[in-house]
Design an enzyme around this catalytic site. Sequence first.
Site, PDB file in Angstrom:
ATOM      1  N   SER A  98       0.705  -1.269   0.049  1.00 56.37           N
ATOM      2  CA  SER A  98       0.039  -0.282  -0.042  1.00 56.37           C
ATOM      3  C   SER A  98       1.074   1.206   0.020  1.00 56.37           C
ATOM      4  O   SER A  98       1.783   1.406  -0.967  1.00 56.37           O
ATOM      5  CB  SER A  98      -0.968  -0.204   1.062  1.00 56.37           C
ATOM      6  N   ARG A 147     -12.065   6.338   9.058  1.00 58.26           N
ATOM      7  CA  ARG A 147     -11.514   5.000   8.910  1.00 58.26           C
ATOM      8  C   ARG A 147     -12.520   4.131   8.220  1.00 58.26           C
ATOM      9  O   ARG A 147     -12.328   3.272   7.607  1.00 58.26           O
ATOM     10  CB  ARG A 147     -11.213   4.770  10.638  1.00 58.26           C
ATOM     11  N   ASP A 171      -8.315  -6.903  -5.116  1.00 54.61           N
ATOM     12  CA  ASP A 171      -8.091  -5.480  -4.554  1.00 54.61           C
ATOM     13  C   ASP A 171      -8.570  -4.435  -5.688  1.00 54.61           C
ATOM     14  O   ASP A 171      -8.119  -4.355  -6.602  1.00 54.61           O
ATOM     15  CB  ASP A 171      -6.456  -5.286  -4.369  1.00 54.61           C
ATOM     16  N   HIS A 208      -7.930  -5.542  -0.621  1.00 54.68           N
ATOM     17  CA  HIS A 208      -6.584  -4.876  -0.593  1.00 54.68           C
ATOM     18  C   HIS A 208      -5.808  -5.376   0.805  1.00 54.68           C
ATOM     19  O   HIS A 208      -4.421  -5.503   0.945  1.00 54.68           O
ATOM     20  CB  HIS A 208      -6.868  -3.382  -0.283  1.00 54.68           C
ATOM     21  N   ASP A 209      -6.490  -5.667   1.760  1.00 54.04           N
ATOM     22  CA  ASP A 209      -6.087  -6.195   2.853  1.00 54.04           C
ATOM     23  C   ASP A 209      -5.518  -7.814   2.925  1.00 54.04           C
ATOM     24  O   ASP A 209      -4.494  -8.036   3.853  1.00 54.04           O
ATOM     25  CB  ASP A 209      -6.952  -6.191   4.286  1.00 54.04           C
TER      26      ASP A 209
END
Lengths: 207, 394
Positions: free
Chosen positions: B157, B227, B323, B356-357
């Site tokens: 990232s 967040r 992602d 993405h994580d």
Amino acid sequence: MKSGPGSHGIRRADHVAIAQFINKGELVLDVGCGDGQLMELLQSERGARTRGLEVEQAGVNRCVAKGLAVVQGNADADLPVYPDDAYDVAILSKTIQELARPKFVLDELSRIARRVIVSFRNYGHWRVRTTLMTTGRIPSLGQDTGWWSDGARRPCTARDMAELAAKAGLQIAAATAVNGKPVTGKSLTRLNWTAEDLVFVLERKKP
Amino acid sequence: MLAPARTLSGADGLKHLSVATPDQPLELDSGRTLDHVEIAYETWGTLNADKSNVVVVCHALTMDQFAASPNPVTNRPAWWPNVIGPGKAIDTDRFFVICSNILGGCMGSTGPSSRRPDGTHWGTDFPVITIADMVRAQIALLDKLGIQDVFLAIGGSIGGMQVLEWTIQARNRVFAAIPIAVAPRQSAQNIGFYEVGRQAIMADPNWRSGRYLDEGTRPDRGLAVARMAAHITYVSEASLKQKFDRRLQDRQSKTFGFDADFQIESYLRHQGQVFVDRFDANSYLYITRAMDYFDLATEHEGVLANAFRGLDTRFCVFSFSSDWHYTPEEARDLVRALNAAGCETSYVTIETDKGHDAFLLDEPEYEAALFGFIDDAAQARGLPKAQETPKANS
């Protein structure tokens, strides 16, 4: 097929035939490198530096896990970004007959590399010719499952490949039947009758 | 070698973190200069005699320097234990691993929550920084530690953005680079999502024009919303559907109100709440802004390949199929540019529905490819190879 020291399991005969044309220290691009068997062979037995391009992600991941420098990509689309003369040799090992744009790819490789080595199945072999004459059908060779199947090979002969090479500005510097001895271009007629699998070493035509 | 742990002059409450203070002021892309910069960092493993086994780990937006050991401030576990450790891909038995808190962060490095010489907090008077500035600070840290060459720079990232900057700024001092789940430029979509987050923070009355630390307030609600919005982009529709779908939270039917009826709402609220306990709202503004400004092509005559031309660094780029924060297609743009620049490049896409994580999670194929690339690079660098059988777990 023999397995020498430093080899990894069974070696493909066309890989061994290609390897004899690679010199120590040369930078080689293997287009359609699969899971990297040829790259490993060229590194361990010819001292070459290798890079790979492979369309199937599973093969790419296996290559990288083995420490090979391989990029997931499509030869039919990704080659234009490579700079001129970036490689000593580009290899299409049993790949060119499965490409969507073989002429485009060969054009690009002739720009990217000083030599291009192609291995391919020769549909000019006498058995193919007699089968076609007697049965009226294109014979299925090797793993071919029918002319209509996905990714079916382009049936071309040694002469057809020579014609394509000429159109890409390349000439045949050496040719060999897999499991045969290298011959000069003058024996193409004979090779076209007798060789089921061929390796061509192509170089840019002298201006 | 290691700077002694000590109380920080900057961010309050961060005792006993290892901090280095580079000798020179930091010249920033904005034209401003930061004096007396502090960089908090952690290390694992042992530096070898010729200092050739250094691995720089670059952390992501909300992470910190505690990549391979628990954070004593937040009590959170290491964030990359499956990748860094004895016998792991980043083998602490063979490599000397450094991870530092990014410039602008809030885990001990100089940032908007640090104090100025007059004792007040920087707040939004802190200069706007870039990814390149963060890497400048990291290079200054390594200089301070007497380290010249980096065997491997790795990060996901925004950490991947730093990896790319490392190869460009520390030209040919980086032997191998692994940018993960990253793009060579921040997309309009990502700028948009982070702008939503920033607006949420600045709309919180407790933000006080960025002076909340001096005024004793905390813009927790704004930061939590930021967040929540961002978190959605870190996962995929497939994983949300699998994990929550439209299931209700601890109730049998809809309440016809605005309580967290759905599990996904409850989950996001929880993510927001736990985030505000460990992160500074102004740091969030500054770091996301640095990401917005990231565009390597623009900095190199509009041609991305120019950024990497002539580099000896070997690259292995990773992306993840689901992602959508940094897509495989963007990673492919990076790979094409690396190839066009003639760099030795590998590119791996991992099939996963975790979004993405996924770069932080256990994916056997991902770890195998990391292991293989790093081990081969180690051999090429003259470092010891991994043991025959990698340790299963340590």
